[in-house]
Design a protein around this motif. Structure first.
Motif, mmCIF file in Angstrom:
data_model
loop_
_atom_site.group_PDB
_atom_site.id
_atom_site.type_symbol
_atom_site.label_atom_id
_atom_site.label_comp_id
_atom_site.label_asym_id
_atom_site.label_seq_id
_atom_site.Cartn_x
_atom_site.Cartn_y
_atom_site.Cartn_z
ATOM 1 N N UNK A 95 0.831 -1.200 0.000
ATOM 2 C CA UNK A 95 0.000 0.000 0.000
ATOM 3 C C UNK A 95 0.863 1.246 0.000
ATOM 4 N N UNK A 96 0.582 2.162 0.926
ATOM 5 C CA UNK A 96 1.368 3.394 1.033
ATOM 6 C C UNK A 96 2.759 3.112 1.591
ATOM 7 N N UNK A 97 2.928 1.975 2.247
ATOM 8 C CA UNK A 97 4.228 1.608 2.779
ATOM 9 C C UNK A 97 4.434 1.970 4.234
ATOM 10 N N UNK A 98 3.346 2.179 4.990
ATOM 11 C CA UNK A 98 3.486 2.549 6.403
ATOM 12 C C UNK A 98 4.282 1.505 7.183
ATOM 13 N N UNK A 99 3.889 0.232 7.011
ATOM 14 C CA UNK A 99 4.554 -0.829 7.776
ATOM 15 C C UNK A 99 6.012 -0.961 7.349
ATOM 16 N N UNK A 100 6.268 -0.960 6.055
ATOM 17 C CA UNK A 100 7.636 -1.116 5.559
ATOM 18 C C UNK A 100 8.534 -0.008 6.084
ATOM 19 N N UNK A 101 8.044 1.212 6.101
ATOM 20 C CA UNK A 101 8.861 2.330 6.584
ATOM 21 C C UNK A 101 9.121 2.227 8.089
#
Length: 325
Positions: A95-101
């Motif tokens: 998705x927006x990458x919240x978890x990855x960041x």
């Protein structure tokens, strides 16, 4: 500058292990969008996914991320025991990458890779996180080597939206390093209560039934897959399979302050999800008026403190064997 030296510099953090061909830039010509009923959707592949990717949807994803991390996982980013020195972590459907960041900031020594069908990730990130645009369900093209040897593959709120979720789990098993872990988080699509105030006739359950009908005929969603995750993981070769379910209230009806906070988060998430889905009223075989009426019934039910509605959120993590026979 010598081209070989330039390439070496570009990948020096990972010892030259990454080739340029492995990446799909989020600045590429695949960054295309379509618009329908006032919402923006990915146009990488038509007839896939079915939810928008605009600012409103990204805000909903942010609220959902906070509910998962701060409440359901009690401040943790994952539950799998991956050790103190993971080298590669993959977030499928980022998705927006919240978890990855967040993971990239907490584990700066690890390479974090987020992939999604929509090119909505930020261009400025921690140096150890990278994003790619990819159709994970493409049966004609194998996953590239960028995912190989992962310590952890993370999947959240994705499997239900796939046509072949089992195949994604099989591919994940192939990509994990021996002893690596997969972790899945999904919602069971059924509203219930402990006191009989919410049951099959709850309007949100009406929407779930509609999703399983005309909508899934178009987009191929598999809403009932979450309850099958542990069994499927064992069947395809994972070991040490763990499962837990957490009942989350919807709305502010709960007497406990923390549960009431969770209820407010989940109500916000579900109301925005309902609005996003029913914006595609024609995919449900509904008129605009019928979709608006159903949405209002759902909002009214979620606002009614006498209706003690809950959803069950599933967390499941499992290990790839050290050796596959």
């Amino acid at each position: 500058m010598d081209p070989e030296a330039a390439d070496e510099d570009a990948t020096s953090d990972y010892g030259g292990s990454v080739s340029a061909s492995e990446f799909t830039s989020i600045n590429s010509d695949r960054e295309l969008y379509s618009y329908e009923h006032g919402r923006r959707y990915q146009a990488f592949l038509q007839g896939r996914y079915g939810l928008p990717n605009d600012d409103a949807e990204q805000m909903r994803e942010g609220v959902k991320h906070r509910l998962y991390v701060d409440y359901i996982l009690d401040g943790k980013l994952f539950l799998a025991p991956i050790g103190n020195n993971p080298q590669k972590i993959v977030d499928l459907g980022t998705g927006v990458g919240f978890w990855a960041q967040d993971v990239a900031e907490h584990i700066p020594s690890a390479r974090i890779i987020g992939t999604d069908i929509s090119p909505i990730q930020p261009h400025w990130t921690s140096p150890n996180v990278e994003f790619r645009v990819e159709d994970l369900e493409d049966e004609h093209r194998p996953w590239t080597s960028i995912y190989a040897g992962a310590d952890l593959i993370h999947v959240r709120a994705l499997l239900q939206t796939l046509r072949q979720p089992r195949r994604l789990l099989e591919r994940s098993l192939e990509q994990l390093k021996p002893g690596g872990w997969i972790e899945c988080h999904e919602v069971v699509p059924f509203v219930f209560s402990d006191d009989g105030t919410a049951g099959p006739d709850h309007p949100l359950n009406t929407l779930y039934r509609l999703i399983e009908g005309p909508f899934s005929n178009i987009y191929g969603w598999q809403l009932r897959f979450p309850s099958q995750i542990p069994e499927v993981l064992r069947d395809i070769g994972f070991v040490d399979v763990h499962e837990r379910q957490t009942s989350i209230p919807i709305g502010r009806w709960h007497s406990d302050a923390r549960m009431r906070e969770m209820g407010l988060f989940s109500q916000s998430i579900m109301q925005d999800w309902v609005a996003a889905l029913l914006g595609k009223h024609d995919a449900f075989g509904l008129s605009q008026d019928e979709a608006d009426a159903l949405a209002q019934r759902i909002y009214d039910a979620l606002d009614d403190h006498r209706v003690h509605a809950n959803l069950s959120w599933i967390d499941c993590w499992a290990q790839k064997p050290q050796s596959l026979s």
